[in-house]
Structure formats: structure tokens, C-alpha cells
Scaffold this active site. Sequence first.
Site, PDB file in Angstrom:
ATOM      1  N   ASP A  23       0.666  -0.870  -0.417  1.00  0.00           N
ATOM      2  CA  ASP A  23       0.333  -0.076   0.090  1.00  0.00           C
ATOM      3  C   ASP A  23       0.775   1.292  -0.147  1.00  0.00           C
ATOM      4  OD1 ASP A  23       1.094  -0.254   2.274  1.00  0.00           O
ATOM      5  OD2 ASP A  23      -0.625   0.270   3.090  1.00  0.00           O
ATOM      6  N   HIS A 227      24.697   6.015 -18.358  1.00  0.00           N
ATOM      7  CA  HIS A 227      23.576   5.924 -17.362  1.00  0.00           C
ATOM      8  C   HIS A 227      23.376   5.591 -15.896  1.00  0.00           C
ATOM      9  CE1 HIS A 227      20.116   7.511 -20.156  1.00  0.00           C
ATOM     10  NE2 HIS A 227      21.298   8.313 -20.029  1.00  0.00           N
ATOM     11  N   ASP A 244      26.275  12.812 -12.646  1.00  0.00           N
ATOM     12  CA  ASP A 244      25.143  14.025 -14.299  1.00  0.00           C
ATOM     13  C   ASP A 244      24.133  14.147 -12.851  1.00  0.00           C
ATOM     14  OD1 ASP A 244      23.139  14.729 -15.306  1.00  0.00           O
ATOM     15  OD2 ASP A 244      24.039  13.505 -17.061  1.00  0.00           O
ATOM     16  N   ASP A 255      19.565  19.989 -15.155  1.00  0.00           N
ATOM     17  CA  ASP A 255      20.547  18.952 -15.874  1.00  0.00           C
ATOM     18  C   ASP A 255      21.812  19.229 -15.765  1.00  0.00           C
ATOM     19  OD1 ASP A 255      21.081  16.864 -16.673  1.00  0.00           O
ATOM     20  OD2 ASP A 255      20.536  16.930 -18.414  1.00  0.00           O
ATOM     21  N   HIS A 334      26.495   9.793 -27.821  1.00  0.00           N
ATOM     22  CA  HIS A 334      25.481  10.396 -27.871  1.00  0.00           C
ATOM     23  C   HIS A 334      25.401  11.475 -28.177  1.00  0.00           C
ATOM     24  CE1 HIS A 334      27.003  12.954 -24.513  1.00  0.00           C
ATOM     25  NE2 HIS A 334      27.964  12.143 -24.083  1.00  0.00           N
ATOM     26  N   HIS A 338      19.822  18.386 -25.865  1.00  0.00           N
ATOM     27  CA  HIS A 338      18.516  17.875 -25.408  1.00  0.00           C
ATOM     28  C   HIS A 338      17.808  19.440 -25.247  1.00  0.00           C
ATOM     29  CE1 HIS A 338      18.776  17.455 -21.807  1.00  0.00           C
ATOM     30  NE2 HIS A 338      19.735  16.359 -21.827  1.00  0.00           N
ATOM     31  N   HIS A 345      13.968  15.702 -20.667  1.00  0.00           N
ATOM     32  CA  HIS A 345      14.890  15.852 -21.997  1.00  0.00           C
ATOM     33  C   HIS A 345      13.293  16.202 -22.431  1.00  0.00           C
ATOM     34  CE1 HIS A 345      17.618  11.487 -21.520  1.00  0.00           C
ATOM     35  NE2 HIS A 345      18.422  12.734 -21.095  1.00  0.00           N
ATOM     36  N   GLU A 368      26.062  19.338 -24.044  1.00  0.00           N
ATOM     37  CA  GLU A 368      26.863  18.185 -22.768  1.00  0.00           C
ATOM     38  C   GLU A 368      27.888  17.388 -23.181  1.00  0.00           C
ATOM     39  OE1 GLU A 368      24.112  15.447 -21.520  1.00  0.00           O
ATOM     40  OE2 GLU A 368      22.699  16.623 -22.594  1.00  0.00           O
ATOM     41  N   TYR A 372      34.459   8.810 -23.644  1.00  0.00           N
ATOM     42  CA  TYR A 372      34.193   8.029 -22.456  1.00  0.00           C
ATOM     43  C   TYR A 372      35.535   7.216 -23.152  1.00  0.00           C
ATOM     44  CZ  TYR A 372      30.467  10.543 -21.900  1.00  0.00           C
ATOM     45  OH  TYR A 372      28.924  11.813 -21.968  1.00  0.00           O
ATOM     46  N   ARG A 390      32.069  14.162 -19.293  1.00  0.00           N
ATOM     47  CA  ARG A 390      31.142  14.716 -19.746  1.00  0.00           C
ATOM     48  C   ARG A 390      31.185  16.197 -18.428  1.00  0.00           C
ATOM     49  NH1 ARG A 390      27.375  11.269 -19.896  1.00  0.00           N
ATOM     50  NH2 ARG A 390      26.200  11.927 -17.985  1.00  0.00           N
ATOM     51  N   GLU A 392      28.383  19.592 -18.620  1.00  0.00           N
ATOM     52  CA  GLU A 392      27.097  19.661 -19.665  1.00  0.00           C
ATOM     53  C   GLU A 392      26.970  20.667 -18.446  1.00  0.00           C
ATOM     54  OE1 GLU A 392      23.648  16.196 -17.895  1.00  0.00           O
ATOM     55  OE2 GLU A 392      22.716  17.762 -19.676  1.00  0.00           O
TER      56      GLU A 392
HETATM   57  N1  GLY Z   1      20.889  13.312 -17.592  1.00  0.00           N
HETATM   58  C1  GLY Z   1      20.239  13.223 -18.540  1.00  0.00           C
HETATM   59  C2  GLY Z   1      20.803  14.190 -19.184  1.00  0.00           C
HETATM   60  O1  GLY Z   1      22.316  14.526 -19.211  1.00  0.00           O
HETATM   61  O2  GLY Z   1      20.746  13.909 -21.045  1.00  0.00           O
HETATM   62 MN    MN Z   2      21.184  16.122 -20.555  1.00  0.00          MN
HETATM   63 MN    MN Z   3      22.813  14.985 -17.685  1.00  0.00          MN
END
Ligand code: GLY
Ligand code: MN
Ligand code: MN
Length: 422
Positions: A23, A227, A244, A255, A334, A338, A345, A368, A372, A390, A392
Site C-alpha cells: 500500500d 546511465h 550528472d 541537468d 551520444h 537536448h 529531455h 553536454e 568515454y 562529460r 554539461e
Molecule cells: N541526465 C540526462 C542527460 O544528461 O541527458
Molecule cells: Mn542532459
Molecule cells: Mn545530464
Amino acid sequence: MNMMGTGSIAILPAAPQYHRNRDTEYRYRQDSDFFYLSGFAEPESVICLIPGRPQGEFVLFCRERDREMEIWNGYRAGPEGAVKDFGASDAFPITDIDEIISGLIEGRSRVFVSMGAQPLFDQRMMGWVNGIRAKSRAGLHAPGEFLMLDHLLHDLRLFKSTEEVRIMRRAAAISARAHIRAMQVAKPGMMEYELEAELMHEFLKNGCPAPAYNSIVGSGDNACILHYVENNKAMRDGDLVLIDAGGELDHYASDITRTFPVNGRYSPEQKAVYELVLASQLAAIDSVKPGVSWNKPHEVVVDILTEGLLDLGLLKGSKAECLEKASYRQFFMHRTGHWLGMDVHDVGDYKVDDQWRELEPGMVMTVEPGLYIAPDCKTVEAKWRGIGVRIEDDVLLTKTGHEVLSQAAPKTVADIEALMRG
Ligand code: GLY
Ligand code: MN
Ligand code: MN
């Protein structure tokens, strides 16, 4: 409603509540479209927008006030509160929706919905429409067109108002403080989740009820898992840690990614990779201005990373050849960013008529780039393996250029090392 035109109705359900176990439920988070239109955060609600309806154009169905339920589960606005505090022209108990909504749909020729998002709700809606159809001999008119609301609504959401920008600026500032806090406390031997706890501390203490997405705290090789959210390894002397993470404030996301040495000093290889990613990020941010293609920052990044990877000996051959074969993808798999907004996103088309869209004032995007180098990468010298970086930031398009909403989070080698020295 102007975009929908008269003769239309838009129908949006609130986000469902999800059970965690038995519950117990997951913390409720309103559907972004629903909140965008109403500011109403309660579950079990339905919005109807009915342009031109003489008795009122914004109808909200919601839970009734209930003393017993409110003692257990918290405050409810009730239909009275929906009108008084949320600008609904009319509000009804959600339990009465089956009796009332057909009357709202009847006589409208177009229904705007987000079909497919909540299949059970789609079925209920078809039930209401079929109920009207069944009475066509009595002179009732069922709608003839069903349209995706997303096309209209998501283009609105893509362009942030002054008020939305104010919230996003603050969300980014809080998140920048969270990253600074993590840099200040990090040291070899700590667990990744200890840094996650520091991030959460800043988010919650400053009014972000939750992160905008699961925080990534990846040290050493884990930085190469895009991720990674286990966050359960000890951070070693000599490792980088990639964080991140961004808080969500008033339903708006931030982000931010920063990558820093656990012991406060970048090794020569870490520094070389870091400086390359940073150079590409700064150049990409520099390219962000109205009239430029959405894809421009990505092209800038690809060009600089390719050249830098060749200089470091991580790629072989000519630049032209590497660009042709997109060789950088082995290390940068990647895209460069975005849209950012209520969803991390965020919604909004990236292409219009099959062409990358032009950037316009009011849009918010991330920039970003990353590199890697897989721990088992055979094509590079051992000293490079397992380095993941990374960087960002969140960037608002202004009339003349851009504003980096997340600029308070340090990112030069000198600034980060100085901060970590205390
Ligand atoms: N944290 C998700 C991205 O950077 O797109
Ligand atoms: Mn991002
Ligand atoms: Mn991110």
C-alpha cells in the site's frame, strides 16, 4: 485554446499514481502537460479546455474535499479550490465525470488528446464518445476528428516565458551549488552514494523535492557507463568521478554534469581528455544563438573532439577520414544536447520539415559533450583506459545570444582544483 479554435475540446488526464509495493506509492509527480496548463498538482484530475464555451472554457475535474482522506493523505483543493485558486471556470468532482463530460464533448467536432500516453484513459474517452454516438438519432453530435494535442502544446512548452526562465535559473543555481558541495567533500575512500547524499541535501534544502532524474555518480570506470545510477562503489585515489545531477524545482528540471578528480588533482591523461571536452563544450556554447541550426553545437563538438583525439593519438589517420567515418563515435556515442524544461529531455521538435530547427529566443537546451574511453579499449594505450568525462550546462537562448543558467558550477581545471584544495 486560440490554436485549437472553436468547435474543439482538449482533454488531459493527470498522471497516474504508481504503486511501489503493497500500500505504498511512489512520490507523486504531476504530468508535465497537465501542470503546464493548470498548475494543479493533484492526482485523479482531468482538464477540459473548451474554447468558446459560454459557461466557461476551463473545466477541471478533481477529488472532492474529504475530511477523513485529508487526515490520512493530505490536503485537497476540491472543486471549490480549483475555481478559487487555480483559475478553473467550472470544476466538478472526478466521481461525476462520466455523467458530465459527455455534455462537454457533445457538439464539438474536434477532440485534442495525447493518445497513447495513458491507454486506459484513451479507452474511457472512447467510451464517452461512443455514448454520444449511440444517441445520434436523438440529435446528438459526436466529434469527427481526433488530434494529437502534443503538436500545439509541446511547441508552446518549448518556448519558456519569463516566469519559467526564472524558475529554471533558480533550479540550475541550486544544482550548481549541489555540484560545488560534492567537489568540496569528495575524497578517496568515500562511497559514490555519499556524494549523492550531498547532492540530495542541497536539492531538498533549497526546495527541490526531488532530482529531475536519477543522479549519476560514477567514479573510475563507472564514468564510462552513460546511465550509471547504482552509485555504490568506493571512490579511489586517482579516479575521476562523473556527476550528472540536477534538481527539479516547481516541476522544472536542471541537468548539470561535472567531472572531477576524487583526490583534487587531475592526472596528465585525465587533464588532457578533460581539457579537450571542455574546449569542445565552450566552443559549442559559444555557437548557441538565435538563427543557428539546432545541430550546430553538435557539429562544433564533433570537429573539435575529432581533431583533439587525433592530437592525443587516440584516433589514427587524417581528420577528413575520421570525420567521414565518424570515428569519434567510439568515444562519444551520444548527441551534444537536448531541450530542457519541465521534462529533463523536454518536448519540442528538433526538426521542422525534415530540416534541423533554428534556435530561437526562449528555448532552453543542454550542451553536454563527453569522451568515454572504455576500460577494455584495445586501440589505445593503457594509460587512457577507463577515463570518462562529460561536461554539461543548461543554456537559455536570448534575443542576442545565450545565457548559461548553470554557470555557477565551476568547470575549468584551475577552478575545480582550487575549490577542492579548499
Ligand atoms: N541526465 C540526462 C542527460 O544528461 O541527458
Ligand atoms: Mn542532459
Ligand atoms: Mn545530464
